[in-house]
Design a protein around this motif. Structure first.
Motif, PDB file in Angstrom:
ATOM      1  N   MET A   1      39.711  -0.566 -19.515  1.00 40.57           N
ATOM      2  CA  MET A   1      38.547  -1.536 -19.159  1.00 40.57           C
ATOM      3  C   MET A   1      38.889  -2.237 -17.692  1.00 40.57           C
ATOM      4  N   ARG A   2      39.738  -1.528 -16.699  1.00 42.10           N
ATOM      5  CA  ARG A   2      38.802  -1.504 -15.360  1.00 42.10           C
ATOM      6  C   ARG A   2      38.155  -0.748 -14.697  1.00 42.10           C
ATOM      7  N   PHE A   3      37.996  -0.049 -15.653  1.00 41.01           N
ATOM      8  CA  PHE A   3      36.652   1.641 -14.952  1.00 41.01           C
ATOM      9  C   PHE A   3      35.451   0.309 -16.245  1.00 41.01           C
ATOM     10  N   VAL A   4      35.652  -0.184 -16.765  1.00 42.68           N
ATOM     11  CA  VAL A   4      33.962  -0.671 -17.964  1.00 42.68           C
ATOM     12  C   VAL A   4      33.968  -1.367 -17.302  1.00 42.68           C
ATOM     13  N   ALA A   5      35.267  -2.340 -16.093  1.00 44.71           N
ATOM     14  CA  ALA A   5      34.447  -3.763 -16.154  1.00 44.71           C
ATOM     15  C   ALA A   5      33.832  -3.676 -14.482  1.00 44.71           C
ATOM     16  N   GLU A   6      34.179  -2.453 -13.943  1.00 48.88           N
ATOM     17  CA  GLU A   6      33.894  -1.763 -12.301  1.00 48.88           C
ATOM     18  C   GLU A   6      32.301  -1.586 -12.626  1.00 48.88           C
ATOM     19  N   TYR A   7      32.095  -0.477 -13.713  1.00 46.72           N
ATOM     20  CA  TYR A   7      30.997  -0.025 -14.384  1.00 46.72           C
ATOM     21  C   TYR A   7      29.900  -1.335 -14.448  1.00 46.72           C
ATOM     22  N   VAL A   8      30.108  -2.165 -15.051  1.00 49.17           N
ATOM     23  CA  VAL A   8      29.246  -3.451 -15.545  1.00 49.17           C
ATOM     24  C   VAL A   8      29.115  -3.966 -14.124  1.00 49.17           C
ATOM     25  N   ARG A   9      30.024  -4.051 -12.833  1.00 48.51           N
ATOM     26  CA  ARG A   9      30.099  -4.987 -11.849  1.00 48.51           C
ATOM     27  C   ARG A   9      28.622  -3.376 -11.228  1.00 48.51           C
ATOM     28  N   SER A  86      35.309   9.357 -18.492  1.00 49.69           N
ATOM     29  CA  SER A  86      35.125   9.799 -19.602  1.00 49.69           C
ATOM     30  C   SER A  86      33.726   9.057 -20.232  1.00 49.69           C
ATOM     31  N   SER A  87      32.629   9.620 -21.153  1.00 47.79           N
ATOM     32  CA  SER A  87      31.386   8.968 -21.837  1.00 47.79           C
ATOM     33  C   SER A  87      31.898   8.080 -22.521  1.00 47.79           C
ATOM     34  N   ARG A  88      32.684   7.477 -22.702  1.00 52.22           N
ATOM     35  CA  ARG A  88      32.768   6.070 -23.197  1.00 52.22           C
ATOM     36  C   ARG A  88      32.277   5.114 -23.023  1.00 52.22           C
ATOM     37  N   VAL A  89      33.245   5.273 -21.984  1.00 57.40           N
ATOM     38  CA  VAL A  89      33.776   4.478 -20.725  1.00 57.40           C
ATOM     39  C   VAL A  89      31.408   4.477 -19.871  1.00 57.40           C
ATOM     40  N   ARG A  90      31.308   5.040 -19.525  1.00 54.93           N
ATOM     41  CA  ARG A  90      29.961   4.809 -19.436  1.00 54.93           C
ATOM     42  C   ARG A  90      28.800   4.247 -20.215  1.00 54.93           C
ATOM     43  N   VAL A  91      29.172   4.640 -21.475  1.00 56.24           N
ATOM     44  CA  VAL A  91      28.227   4.369 -22.506  1.00 56.24           C
ATOM     45  C   VAL A  91      28.683   2.945 -22.913  1.00 56.24           C
ATOM     46  N   ALA A  92      29.849   2.421 -22.815  1.00 55.60           N
ATOM     47  CA  ALA A  92      30.296   1.018 -23.457  1.00 55.60           C
ATOM     48  C   ALA A  92      30.171   0.271 -21.938  1.00 55.60           C
ATOM     49  N   SER A  93      30.139   0.379 -20.694  1.00 54.29           N
ATOM     50  CA  SER A  93      29.723  -0.260 -19.775  1.00 54.29           C
ATOM     51  C   SER A  93      28.695  -0.494 -19.491  1.00 54.29           C
ATOM     52  N   GLN A  94      27.930   0.279 -19.763  1.00 54.73           N
ATOM     53  CA  GLN A  94      25.900  -0.001 -20.331  1.00 54.73           C
ATOM     54  C   GLN A  94      25.914  -0.307 -21.498  1.00 54.73           C
ATOM     55  N   LEU A  95      26.245  -0.569 -22.546  1.00 55.22           N
ATOM     56  CA  LEU A  95      25.974  -1.429 -23.357  1.00 55.22           C
ATOM     57  C   LEU A  95      26.649  -2.999 -22.622  1.00 55.22           C
ATOM     58  N   ILE A  96      27.484  -3.539 -22.284  1.00 57.77           N
ATOM     59  CA  ILE A  96      27.269  -4.604 -21.829  1.00 57.77           C
ATOM     60  C   ILE A  96      26.677  -4.797 -20.534  1.00 57.77           C
ATOM     61  N   ALA A  97      26.401  -4.176 -19.601  1.00 61.08           N
ATOM     62  CA  ALA A  97      25.406  -4.659 -18.592  1.00 61.08           C
ATOM     63  C   ALA A  97      24.174  -5.227 -19.068  1.00 61.08           C
ATOM     64  N   GLY A  98      23.785  -4.488 -20.514  1.00 58.84           N
ATOM     65  CA  GLY A  98      22.570  -4.286 -20.624  1.00 58.84           C
ATOM     66  C   GLY A  98      22.789  -5.588 -21.921  1.00 58.84           C
ATOM     67  N   CYS A 222      24.031   5.376 -33.235  1.00 60.38           N
ATOM     68  CA  CYS A 222      23.296   5.672 -32.241  1.00 60.38           C
ATOM     69  C   CYS A 222      24.308   5.698 -31.901  1.00 60.38           C
ATOM     70  N   GLY A 223      25.087   5.457 -31.118  1.00 55.48           N
ATOM     71  CA  GLY A 223      26.600   5.777 -30.224  1.00 55.48           C
ATOM     72  C   GLY A 223      26.773   6.490 -30.396  1.00 55.48           C
ATOM     73  N   PHE A 224      27.137   7.543 -31.464  1.00 57.22           N
ATOM     74  CA  PHE A 224      27.423   8.944 -31.369  1.00 57.22           C
ATOM     75  C   PHE A 224      26.083   9.845 -30.494  1.00 57.22           C
ATOM     76  N   VAL A 225      25.149   9.395 -31.084  1.00 60.25           N
ATOM     77  CA  VAL A 225      23.842  10.103 -30.463  1.00 60.25           C
ATOM     78  C   VAL A 225      23.771  10.149 -28.894  1.00 60.25           C
ATOM     79  N   ALA A 226      24.527   9.130 -28.358  1.00 59.89           N
ATOM     80  CA  ALA A 226      24.390   8.512 -27.330  1.00 59.89           C
ATOM     81  C   ALA A 226      25.231   8.818 -26.585  1.00 59.89           C
ATOM     82  N   VAL A 227      26.574   8.784 -27.122  1.00 55.76           N
ATOM     83  CA  VAL A 227      27.490   9.361 -26.366  1.00 55.76           C
ATOM     84  C   VAL A 227      27.074  11.250 -26.222  1.00 55.76           C
ATOM     85  N   TRP A 228      26.921  11.832 -27.393  1.00 53.75           N
ATOM     86  CA  TRP A 228      27.323  13.194 -27.601  1.00 53.75           C
ATOM     87  C   TRP A 228      25.588  13.564 -26.139  1.00 53.75           C
ATOM     88  N   GLY A 229      24.210  12.398 -26.067  1.00 55.78           N
ATOM     89  CA  GLY A 229      23.815  12.751 -25.550  1.00 55.78           C
ATOM     90  C   GLY A 229      23.939  12.723 -23.882  1.00 55.78           C
TER      91      GLY A 229
END
Length: 239
Positions: A1-9, A86-98, A222-229
């Motif tokens: 979660m620390r990485f997700v929070a930092e990416y969101v910030r 990981s890709s999941r961290v980047r995708v999750a942080s983008q979703l939260i920021a959005g 869509c989450g699967f396709v986003a992580v795949w992309g």
């Protein structure tokens, strides 16, 4: 979660410094609501929440669909791709920021709804359920936007996203309820249609398992396709 929070910030700070990004996304839904929505012959709360969904849809589709596609190969993004995250961290942080910006950009509409009384036409509990439905749909359409962003070509992102964005808003009834006749299943099983149905049910104090199931299916796909992309872009650059 620390990485997700930092990416969101980082993403929030980056986009807050770009008025050209957030000013149109704030102004357009509010202008449409003032010109068209307040005159619609539907319950005031339903119309307000439809335009709130429209505001969130625009933020998610254009920030992720167009924004991600346009910046995939810029130096900052290439640097981020080189980090051991990981890709999941980047995708999750983008979703939260959005989602943060989608809620932020909805505040002018809520203010208008307070001024014209639309907010007070629904019970507080149902209003909160409606907000919850908005957030669920925002996450789903954020995943859709990311899927587009990581697969669309940079030069084709704007026209292709527009070709998806406005038809989805129309089919989903975000500008008002439409009788699609024999094509009504397009509304029911589209992501925006299920979103609108979930919001309307929440405002009536009812559950809508079908709409939740449809949205859940779109979120997984869509989450699967986003992580795949994302992984495809990562491998293209560094493998």
């Amino acid at each position: 979660m620390r990485f997700v929070a930092e990416y969101v910030r980082i993403q929030v700070l980056e986009l807050l410094r770009l008025p050209s990004f957030f000013l149109p996304l704030i102004a357009l839904p509010a202008a449409f609501y003032l010109m068209i929505g307040v005159r619609a012959d539907l319950p005031a709360a339903q119309i307000l929440f439809s335009y709130l969904a429209f505001a969130m849809l625009g933020t998610m589709m254009f920030q992720f669909g167009v924004g991600v596609a346009a910046t995939r190969n810029d130096p900052w993004n290439l640097y981020l791709l080189s980090l051991p995250v990981s890709s999941r961290v980047r995708v999750a942080s983008q979703l939260i920021a959005g989602l943060f910006f989608a809620v932020l950009f909805s505040l002018p509409l809520l203010l208008i709804g307070v001024i014209n009384g639309a907010v007070f036409t629904v019970a507080p509990g149902r209003f909160l359920f409606g907000i919850g439905a908005l957030i669920i749909g925002g996450l789903v359409h954020g995943a859709l936007g990311l899927a587009l962003g990581y697969w669309l070509p940079a030069r084709g992102a704007v026209p292709i996203t527009n070709l998806i964005y406005f038809p989805l808003a129309f089919i989903g009834g975000l500008f008002g309820t439409w009788d699609l006749g024999a094509l009504q299943p397009l509304h029911t099983f589209s992501p925006t249609g299920a979103w609108a149905d979930l919001i309307n049910s929440a405002l009536l104090g009812e559950s809508n398992r079908q709409a939740l199931a449809i949205l859940g299916g779109y979120l997984l796909i869509c989450g699967f396709v986003a992580v795949w992309g994302y992984r495809r872009v990562e491998q293209t650059q560094y493998r």
